[in-house]
Design a protein around this motif. Structure first.
Motif, PDB file in Angstrom:
ATOM      1  N   GLY A  40      18.919  -1.972 -11.895  1.00 59.25           N
ATOM      2  CA  GLY A  40      20.306  -1.548 -12.064  1.00 59.25           C
ATOM      3  C   GLY A  40      21.254  -2.689 -12.338  1.00 59.25           C
ATOM      4  N   ASN A  41      20.809  -3.669 -13.154  1.00 56.59           N
ATOM      5  CA  ASN A  41      21.632  -4.823 -13.533  1.00 56.59           C
ATOM      6  C   ASN A  41      21.938  -5.760 -12.370  1.00 56.59           C
ATOM      7  OD1 ASN A  41      21.698  -3.623 -16.065  1.00 56.59           O
ATOM      8  ND2 ASN A  41      23.728  -2.712 -15.760  1.00 56.59           N
ATOM      9  N   THR A  42      21.080  -5.747 -11.367  1.00 57.36           N
ATOM     10  CA  THR A  42      21.280  -6.600 -10.197  1.00 57.36           C
ATOM     11  C   THR A  42      19.965  -7.227  -9.765  1.00 57.36           C
ATOM     12  OG1 THR A  42      23.088  -5.183  -9.417  1.00 57.36           O
ATOM     13  CG2 THR A  42      22.101  -6.679  -7.806  1.00 57.36           C
ATOM     14  N   LEU A  43      20.004  -8.519  -9.494  1.00 57.63           N
ATOM     15  CA  LEU A  43      18.828  -9.187  -8.944  1.00 57.63           C
ATOM     16  C   LEU A  43      18.586  -8.666  -7.542  1.00 57.63           C
ATOM     17  CD1 LEU A  43      16.749 -11.510  -9.462  1.00 57.63           C
ATOM     18  CD2 LEU A  43      18.343 -13.010  -8.237  1.00 57.63           C
ATOM     19  N   ILE A 118      10.808 -21.897  -8.246  1.00 63.12           N
ATOM     20  CA  ILE A 118      11.863 -21.029  -8.772  1.00 63.12           C
ATOM     21  C   ILE A 118      12.626 -21.720  -9.889  1.00 63.12           C
ATOM     22  CG2 ILE A 118      13.824 -21.642  -7.317  1.00 63.12           C
ATOM     23  CD1 ILE A 118      12.466 -18.068  -7.809  1.00 63.12           C
ATOM     24  N   ASP A 119      12.503 -23.046  -9.980  1.00 62.53           N
ATOM     25  CA  ASP A 119      13.194 -23.804 -11.022  1.00 62.53           C
ATOM     26  C   ASP A 119      12.713 -23.443 -12.425  1.00 62.53           C
ATOM     27  OD1 ASP A 119      14.617 -25.083  -9.046  1.00 62.53           O
ATOM     28  OD2 ASP A 119      13.303 -26.849  -9.011  1.00 62.53           O
ATOM     29  N   VAL A 120      11.528 -22.821 -12.538  1.00 59.11           N
ATOM     30  CA  VAL A 120      11.021 -22.441 -13.849  1.00 59.11           C
ATOM     31  C   VAL A 120      11.955 -21.446 -14.528  1.00 59.11           C
ATOM     32  CG1 VAL A 120       9.614 -20.461 -13.140  1.00 59.11           C
ATOM     33  CG2 VAL A 120       8.882 -21.880 -15.073  1.00 59.11           C
ATOM     34  N   PHE A 121      12.796 -20.763 -13.732  1.00 60.03           N
ATOM     35  CA  PHE A 121      13.738 -19.785 -14.276  1.00 60.03           C
ATOM     36  C   PHE A 121      15.126 -20.381 -14.503  1.00 60.03           C
ATOM     37  CE2 PHE A 121      10.910 -17.165 -11.418  1.00 60.03           C
ATOM     38  CZ  PHE A 121      10.148 -16.637 -12.450  1.00 60.03           C
ATOM     39  N   GLY A 122      15.232 -21.711 -14.528  1.00 65.73           N
ATOM     40  CA  GLY A 122      16.525 -22.390 -14.608  1.00 65.73           C
ATOM     41  C   GLY A 122      17.368 -21.970 -15.792  1.00 65.73           C
ATOM     42  N   ASP A 123      16.772 -21.848 -16.976  1.00 63.13           N
ATOM     43  CA  ASP A 123      17.509 -21.415 -18.165  1.00 63.13           C
ATOM     44  C   ASP A 123      17.451 -19.909 -18.348  1.00 63.13           C
ATOM     45  OD1 ASP A 123      18.213 -24.032 -18.833  1.00 63.13           O
ATOM     46  OD2 ASP A 123      16.338 -24.349 -19.941  1.00 63.13           O
ATOM     47  N   PHE A 124      16.370 -19.316 -17.882  1.00 66.41           N
ATOM     48  CA  PHE A 124      16.179 -17.880 -18.064  1.00 66.41           C
ATOM     49  C   PHE A 124      17.153 -17.061 -17.223  1.00 66.41           C
ATOM     50  CE2 PHE A 124      14.169 -14.139 -16.090  1.00 66.41           C
ATOM     51  CZ  PHE A 124      14.021 -13.328 -17.213  1.00 66.41           C
ATOM     52  N   ALA A 125      17.366 -17.450 -15.979  1.00 67.05           N
ATOM     53  CA  ALA A 125      18.190 -16.659 -15.067  1.00 67.05           C
ATOM     54  C   ALA A 125      19.624 -16.484 -15.566  1.00 67.05           C
ATOM     55  CB  ALA A 125      18.173 -17.266 -13.669  1.00 67.05           C
ATOM     56  N   PRO A 126      20.313 -17.532 -16.046  1.00 64.94           N
ATOM     57  CA  PRO A 126      21.662 -17.313 -16.582  1.00 64.94           C
ATOM     58  C   PRO A 126      21.679 -16.367 -17.780  1.00 64.94           C
ATOM     59  CG  PRO A 126      21.313 -19.632 -16.122  1.00 64.94           C
ATOM     60  CD  PRO A 126      19.978 -18.963 -15.993  1.00 64.94           C
ATOM     61  N   ALA A 127      20.662 -16.477 -18.647  1.00 66.44           N
ATOM     62  CA  ALA A 127      20.579 -15.568 -19.796  1.00 66.44           C
ATOM     63  C   ALA A 127      20.376 -14.131 -19.332  1.00 66.44           C
ATOM     64  CB  ALA A 127      19.443 -15.995 -20.720  1.00 66.44           C
ATOM     65  N   LEU A 128      19.601 -13.957 -18.268  1.00 67.39           N
ATOM     66  CA  LEU A 128      19.409 -12.621 -17.717  1.00 67.39           C
ATOM     67  C   LEU A 128      20.726 -12.088 -17.158  1.00 67.39           C
ATOM     68  CD1 LEU A 128      17.308 -10.407 -17.064  1.00 67.39           C
ATOM     69  CD2 LEU A 128      16.955 -11.547 -14.859  1.00 67.39           C
ATOM     70  N   VAL A 199      16.214 -13.700 -24.082  1.00 64.79           N
ATOM     71  CA  VAL A 199      16.619 -12.490 -23.384  1.00 64.79           C
ATOM     72  C   VAL A 199      17.575 -11.655 -24.229  1.00 64.79           C
ATOM     73  CG1 VAL A 199      17.715 -11.565 -21.309  1.00 64.79           C
ATOM     74  CG2 VAL A 199      16.316 -13.630 -21.157  1.00 64.79           C
ATOM     75  N   ALA A 200      18.491 -12.310 -24.928  1.00 61.90           N
ATOM     76  CA  ALA A 200      19.465 -11.578 -25.746  1.00 61.90           C
ATOM     77  C   ALA A 200      18.763 -10.768 -26.832  1.00 61.90           C
ATOM     78  CB  ALA A 200      20.467 -12.548 -26.356  1.00 61.90           C
ATOM     79  N   ALA A 201      17.753 -11.350 -27.473  1.00 63.92           N
ATOM     80  CA  ALA A 201      17.024 -10.636 -28.523  1.00 63.92           C
ATOM     81  C   ALA A 201      16.250  -9.458 -27.946  1.00 63.92           C
ATOM     82  CB  ALA A 201      16.081 -11.593 -29.253  1.00 63.92           C
ATOM     83  N   LEU A 202      15.664  -9.651 -26.773  1.00 63.97           N
ATOM     84  CA  LEU A 202      14.943  -8.549 -26.128  1.00 63.97           C
ATOM     85  C   LEU A 202      15.890  -7.418 -25.770  1.00 63.97           C
ATOM     86  CD1 LEU A 202      12.624 -10.638 -23.769  1.00 63.97           C
ATOM     87  CD2 LEU A 202      11.944  -9.459 -25.862  1.00 63.97           C
ATOM     88  N   ASP A 203      17.071  -7.766 -25.248  1.00 66.65           N
ATOM     89  CA  ASP A 203      18.044  -6.745 -24.883  1.00 66.65           C
ATOM     90  C   ASP A 203      18.555  -6.007 -26.127  1.00 66.65           C
ATOM     91  OD1 ASP A 203      19.699  -5.353 -22.992  1.00 66.65           O
ATOM     92  OD2 ASP A 203      21.392  -6.553 -23.698  1.00 66.65           O
ATOM     93  N   GLU A 204      18.688  -6.724 -27.220  1.00 64.04           N
ATOM     94  CA  GLU A 204      19.100  -6.087 -28.475  1.00 64.04           C
ATOM     95  C   GLU A 204      18.061  -5.064 -28.928  1.00 64.04           C
ATOM     96  OE1 GLU A 204      20.099  -7.359 -33.126  1.00 64.04           O
ATOM     97  OE2 GLU A 204      19.953  -8.883 -31.553  1.00 64.04           O
ATOM     98  N   THR A 205      16.797  -5.408 -28.779  1.00 64.02           N
ATOM     99  CA  THR A 205      15.726  -4.465 -29.122  1.00 64.02           C
ATOM    100  C   THR A 205      15.802  -3.210 -28.261  1.00 64.02           C
ATOM    101  OG1 THR A 205      14.234  -6.224 -29.862  1.00 64.02           O
ATOM    102  CG2 THR A 205      13.211  -4.155 -29.167  1.00 64.02           C
ATOM    103  N   LEU A 206      16.019  -3.387 -26.968  1.00 64.28           N
ATOM    104  CA  LEU A 206      16.113  -2.239 -26.067  1.00 64.28           C
ATOM    105  C   LEU A 206      17.320  -1.360 -26.406  1.00 64.28           C
ATOM    106  CD1 LEU A 206      15.260  -3.983 -22.677  1.00 64.28           C
ATOM    107  CD2 LEU A 206      13.779  -2.491 -24.024  1.00 64.28           C
ATOM    108  N   THR A 207      18.436  -1.984 -26.738  1.00 63.60           N
ATOM    109  CA  THR A 207      19.636  -1.232 -27.097  1.00 63.60           C
ATOM    110  C   THR A 207      19.390  -0.368 -28.331  1.00 63.60           C
ATOM    111  OG1 THR A 207      21.050  -2.971 -26.171  1.00 63.60           O
ATOM    112  CG2 THR A 207      22.071  -1.431 -27.709  1.00 63.60           C
ATOM    113  N   ARG A 208      18.733  -0.951 -29.323  1.00 66.62           N
ATOM    114  CA  ARG A 208      18.430  -0.211 -30.550  1.00 66.62           C
ATOM    115  C   ARG A 208      17.522   0.978 -30.252  1.00 66.62           C
ATOM    116  NH1 ARG A 208      16.938  -4.207 -33.131  1.00 66.62           N
ATOM    117  NH2 ARG A 208      14.657  -4.083 -32.927  1.00 66.62           N
ATOM    118  N   ARG A 209      16.547   0.794 -29.387  1.00 69.73           N
ATOM    119  CA  ARG A 209      15.626   1.887 -29.069  1.00 69.73           C
ATOM    120  C   ARG A 209      16.322   3.000 -28.285  1.00 69.73           C
ATOM    121  NH1 ARG A 209      10.333  -1.804 -27.370  1.00 69.73           N
ATOM    122  NH2 ARG A 209       9.886  -2.554 -29.494  1.00 69.73           N
ATOM    123  N   LEU A 210      17.224   2.636 -27.385  1.00 71.87           N
ATOM    124  CA  LEU A 210      17.966   3.664 -26.672  1.00 71.87           C
ATOM    125  C   LEU A 210      18.850   4.462 -27.629  1.00 71.87           C
ATOM    126  CD1 LEU A 210      19.083   1.950 -23.329  1.00 71.87           C
ATOM    127  CD2 LEU A 210      17.254   3.619 -23.669  1.00 71.87           C
TER     128      LEU A 210
END
Length: 460
Positions: A40-43, A118-128, A199-210
């Motif tokens: 639900g858009n929340t970690l 957890i540092d492996v998500f350093g760049d990924f987490a802000p994009a999420l 992450v942005a490209a993946l979210d764009e794909t999901l938006t198009r499918r919805l």
């Protein structure tokens, strides 16, 4: 390890020294994982974990004893080794008994283990987080998880072998739902370190499918021209690969058995120049370059531990070239010893069209997102059944015009190879069904002119 035994390398050496068997192989696995989970858009949760496993394989004559334990303390090591030695003395002779693989200390044997964090998500987490904000603004809900692990495997033997491999494994699954929860879309990626996850490209794909799913269309079961994306192809080809044991084929048990005896190696399975191969050095999906067998089975042998692995063609130019072999089964079949490798790559003819180009050239057909709940119906034909999930779309005159109901399918991946209408360029993908066990896949999108949607499914 504790009580003075602080490294897996020291554990391997001490276990080998303690064994009184004729031969001994010791495998030490040190694992670490980090994960993020969200809904639900929340970690919702995040965490890290460490694990260790020790496997001692003792050989007395042709008898084998295998004892595997998690989190073995230094003061427990002698008992584990003694139990393996005792099991080997009491065991019946093993038919796959062969001389242990010889060797010396390989490159990096002495390097310390470097766990993930957890540092492996350093760049990924802000994009999420940015994707969460975009989803909130448009009334969508994102669910899923990101997981990263590193397993360091050390294999040592009384024959002098000392080899190690450090295997990073990452995966992301994203599921988007409409605000009223009536529409759902899924995507996922495999990664070594999350640095390449857009992450942005993946979210764009999901938006198009919805958006595609705003129009609902009911279709009857039947055979449809169908476009399968790389993730769906990977789930089918991985099951084919898991079923490609040479011993079972030679015994007449599988789709790869030749009528009258022997295997189908050398038989053409596809008129297209399809390649299905594995390569431990393939960039992006690198994997262990030697055999690691914690136990023996019809597809693997503890005696093969440390055997080097290299590029292996399973299907070459459409022809079945190799099956999964131990040294023992290779002697029985007269074929080369080709052990299983932990990645799988499928390629087709050069110049293939992308999935988007396939859609644009489709007069009428189905576009799948992914497959799930895949089960075997008949090993002799490798007939599989399963369900579609999170979006089956109708394509008409080169455009997606809406979402249709889910189906149960009945198909054999071996039979499909002979019916492919088109194969696109390959890309790294994440299997939806099998990613708990197999993530390193490079697959193309394909067009099947008559994919068998056997019944309508009520799954949603």
């Amino acid at each position: 390890m504790s009580d003075g035994v602080t490294t897996p390398q020291e554990t391997v050496e001490r276990a080998l020294a303690l064994s009184e068997a004729d031969g001994c192989v010791v495998i030490a696995d040190e694992g670490s994982t980090a994960n993020l989970r969200f809904a639900g858009n929340t970690l919702t949760t995040n965490g890290v974990a460490r694990s260790s496993r020790l496997t001692v394989i003792s050989v007395v004559g042709a008898g084998v004893g295998v004892v595997s334990r998690s989190a073995v303390r230094a003061d427990q090591l002698a008992d584990v080794v003694a139990a393996a030695d005792r099991a080997a003395r009491e065991a019946r002779p093993s038919e796959d008994a062969r001389p242990l693989v010889e060797g010396a200390a390989g490159a990096g044997w002495e390097r310390p283990v470097e766990p993930t964090s957890i540092d492996v998500f350093g760049d990924f987490a802000p994009a999420l987080g940015e994707a969460f904000a975009a989803a909130d603004a448009s009334g969508r809900r994102l669910y899923g998880f990101a997981e990263h692990g590193v397993t360091s495997t050390f294999v040592g033997s009384s024959a002098g072998l000392r080899v190690r491999h450090d295997q990073p494994t990452g995966r992301l699954e994203l599921n988007a739902k409409s605000a009223d929860m009536t529409r759902s879309a899924w995507t996922g990626v495999a990664t070594r370190d999350f640095s390449d996850v857009d992450v942005a490209a993946l979210d764009e794909t999901l938006t198009r499918r919805l958006d595609w799913a705003k129009r609902r269309i009911s279709l009857e079961p039947g055979r449809y021209e169908t476009l399968l994306p790389p993730t769906a192809v990977s789930d089918l080809m991985i099951y084919l690969y898991w079923s490609a044991g040479a011993r079972d084929a030679a015994d007449g048990r599988t789709v790869f058995s030749r009528p009258g005896g022997g295997t189908r190696v050398g038989e053409r399975l596809s008129t297209m120049p399809i390649s299905l191969h594995s390569d431990p050095a393939r960039a992006g999906v690198e994997c262990t370059p030697f055999v690691v067998a914690h136990s023996s089975s019809r597809e693997q042998s503890v005696f093969d531990n440390g055997l080097p692995l290299a590029h292996t063609e399973w299907i070459s130019d459409g022809t079945l070239t190799n099956l999964v072999q131990t040294r023992h089964s290779a002697e029985l079949t007269g074929l080369a010893a080709t052990p299983q490798i932990d990645n799988l790559i499928m390629t087709g003819p050069e110049g293939g069209r992308s999935l988007e180009e396939m859609i644009a050239s489709t007069e009428r057909g189905l576009l799948l997102t992914c497959l799930w709940y895949i089960r075997e119906v008949d090993p002799q034909s490798l007939l599989l059944t399963g369900l579609t999930r999170d979006g089956v779309y109708l394509v008409e005159n080169g455009e997606v015009v809406g979402e249709v109901n889910n189906f149960r399918f009945n198909e054999s991946p071996v039979d499909l190879l002979g019916r492919l209408g088109e194969v696109g360029p390959s890309e790294q993908t994440l299997p939806r069904e099998w990613n708990d066990w197999f993530t390193r896949a490079v697959m193309p999108p394909v067009r099947v002119p008559d994919f068998n949607m056997s019944t309508v499914s009520q799954a949603s």
